[in-house]
Write a protein that holds these residues in place. Structure first.
Motif, PDB file in Angstrom:
ATOM      1  N   ILE A   1     -56.383 -63.862 -25.055  1.00  0.00           N
ATOM      2  CA  ILE A   1     -55.774 -64.014 -23.733  1.00  0.00           C
ATOM      3  C   ILE A   1     -54.688 -62.954 -23.545  1.00  0.00           C
ATOM      4  CG2 ILE A   1     -56.261 -66.461 -23.349  1.00  0.00           C
ATOM      5  CD1 ILE A   1     -53.576 -67.163 -24.533  1.00  0.00           C
ATOM      6  N   LYS A   2     -54.550 -62.501 -22.305  1.00  0.00           N
ATOM      7  CA  LYS A   2     -53.506 -61.537 -21.962  1.00  0.00           C
ATOM      8  C   LYS A   2     -52.375 -62.297 -21.271  1.00  0.00           C
ATOM      9  CE  LYS A   2     -52.631 -57.225 -19.463  1.00  0.00           C
ATOM     10  NZ  LYS A   2     -53.204 -56.183 -18.563  1.00  0.00           N
ATOM     11  N   ILE A   3     -51.159 -62.091 -21.771  1.00  0.00           N
ATOM     12  CA  ILE A   3     -50.006 -62.833 -21.259  1.00  0.00           C
ATOM     13  C   ILE A   3     -48.938 -61.864 -20.782  1.00  0.00           C
ATOM     14  CG2 ILE A   3     -48.235 -64.548 -21.803  1.00  0.00           C
ATOM     15  CD1 ILE A   3     -50.015 -65.461 -24.146  1.00  0.00           C
ATOM     16  N   SER A   4     -48.486 -62.063 -19.548  1.00  0.00           N
ATOM     17  CA  SER A   4     -47.342 -61.320 -19.011  1.00  0.00           C
ATOM     18  C   SER A   4     -46.196 -62.312 -18.846  1.00  0.00           C
ATOM     19  CB  SER A   4     -47.697 -60.669 -17.663  1.00  0.00           C
ATOM     20  OG  SER A   4     -48.773 -59.767 -17.808  1.00  0.00           O
ATOM     21  N   GLY A   5     -45.238 -62.231 -19.733  1.00  0.00           N
ATOM     22  CA  GLY A   5     -44.145 -63.197 -19.741  1.00  0.00           C
ATOM     23  C   GLY A   5     -43.268 -63.114 -18.505  1.00  0.00           C
TER      24      GLY A   5
END
Length: 409
Positions: free
Chosen positions: A126-130
């Motif tokens: 999964i790609k996560i942008s905080g």
């Protein structure tokens, strides 16, 4: 590495073992330490999973590979989603890419998180942008793995308005939830668990504090199994354990009375003593609050020629392997009669144990460790024995201290 295991010279066991900190407590405290820099932790687990968690928390941008560590995958998902400025792709082993993450991802998206799937919908990577998450109310099914729930609870203090988590349905794995809340309380975070609702207050800082991790009760389970399979009078001392443990697997103290093993709490530890022959009645257990000890209990029962019926195991098919299917296959290799459903395992009483069979471990540390005590009854091979490093790197060294003979094959 394939090990051939055989019994010690005497099945009258006397030994003292030091077990490192609980993997479950360690990974929770490592995440809290990342949120509250003043916390210091002693007796950390030396497991692969704990090292993966520590390494992951130190990364701000790029790819984070958790390998087989399901706890790290779930905890880091919430952590990265709630940390503004962090940009990561969270991935793992081929098996990890088959383990669902959508329940947690959907909950975080409901809170405003920015997460997308890189390969297959509902699964890592999964790609996560905080980002800063200001919404504070979310619902989850109550019968899922407690790691999803704990992941949200551990990250909750860093959310702008804390968290109100509603659990829908019958709650399972309550001890793991209570462990998480207990550790939050220890660092000064206010929590409330009432009915099916959990509230966690926001908190920006914590006072300097030293937290000592209790030793792992899951690791203790293998010594309970050895004590049960050993001769009357055997004694094993284990440290460091607490009578008022936060760990659900501490229920071992009650369960193993059925097998004639008595637990005595002493100075920062426990003594296991085989004081009686096992109860011959079929053991019926509901293990939804302690599923990690199901494999150990099944092998213990088989080694003693006893039957058992274990239920509440609906989380086992999505562990490092499908543990129910794996247990059926490997127990039947050594002569057992086993029936499984999607949430239970039933073992028939038996007499004969087949010798020198090769136990497959399926990249699952608990398969290797659960079967090892059976060497007190028969010779057997453990394939890929090094898999124990995931949670208990010193396992084979400690088996030698017990007197179990292990020879690389």
């Amino acid at each position: 590495m394939k090990l051939h295991l055989s019994a010690p010279q005497s099945n009258l066991i006397e030994s003292k073992i030091q077990i490192t900190g609980s993997k479950s407590e360690t990974n929770r405290l490592l995440l809290l330490q990342a949120l509250f820099k003043n916390l210091k932790i002693e007796n950390l687990s030396n497991s692969d999973d704990a090292q993966v968690m520590r390494n992951g928390l130190g990364i701000s941008n790029g790819t984070v590979d958790v390998h087989h560590a399901g706890t790290a995958m779930r905890f880091l998902t919430s952590f990265f989603a709630s940390q503004k400025g962090k940009e990561v792709v969270l991935t793992g082993s081929d098996r990890m890419k088959e383990r669902p993450i959508s329940v947690l991802v959907n909950a975080l998206k409901d809170l405003g998180a920015e997460i997308s799937y890189v390969e297959n919908e509902g699964f890592p990577p999964i790609k996560i942008s905080g980002k800063k998450l200001s919404k504070n109310k979310v619902s989850l099914p109550a019968n899922i793995s407690s790691q999803y729930i704990s992941s949200l609870l551990l990250t909750a203090p860093s959310l702008e308005n804390g968290l109100v988590l509603n659990l829908v349905g019958k709650i399972t794995s309550v001890p793991y939830i209570k462990m998480t809340l207990g550790l939050l309380d220890e660092v000064g975070v206010k929590t409330k668990f009432e009915g099916n609702q959990i509230k966690v207050d926001a908190k920006k800082s914590a006072k300097e504090k030293i937290l000592i991790v209790e030793s792992d009760w899951s690791a203790a389970s293998y010594f309970y199994s050895i004590a049960a399979l050993s001769d009357l009078g055997s004694e094993i001392e284990l440290s460091s354990y607490k009578k008022n443990s936060l760990q659900g697997d501490s229920v071992l103290t009650e369960i193993y009375r059925h097998y004639g093993v008595e637990t005595t709490f002493g100075n920062n530890g426990i003594t296991l003593k085989k004081v009686a022959n096992p109860n011959l009645e079929i053991l019926n257990l509901e293990l939804s609050n302690a599923p990690d000890i199901a494999q150990t209990i099944a092998v213990t029962s088989f080694g003693l020629g006893l039957g058992c019926h274990l239920k509440g195991l609906h989380t086992l098919p999505i562990k490092e392997t499908d543990r129910l299917a794996a247990m059926k296959t490997e127990l039947e290799k050594v002569g057992a009669s086993v029936t499984i459903t999607n949430e239970s395992l039933s073992l028939e009483p038996s007499v004969d144990i087949l010798e020198n069979k090769v136990i497959e471990t399926y990249n699952d540390h608990r398969m290797a460790m659960a079967f090892a005590p059976l060497a007190l009854k028969t010779g057997l091979y453990i394939k890929d024995a090094g898999v124990v490093s995931k949670s208990y790197p010193d396992f084979w060294k400690d088996m030698r201290l017990i007197g179990l003979k292990g020879k690389e094959a």
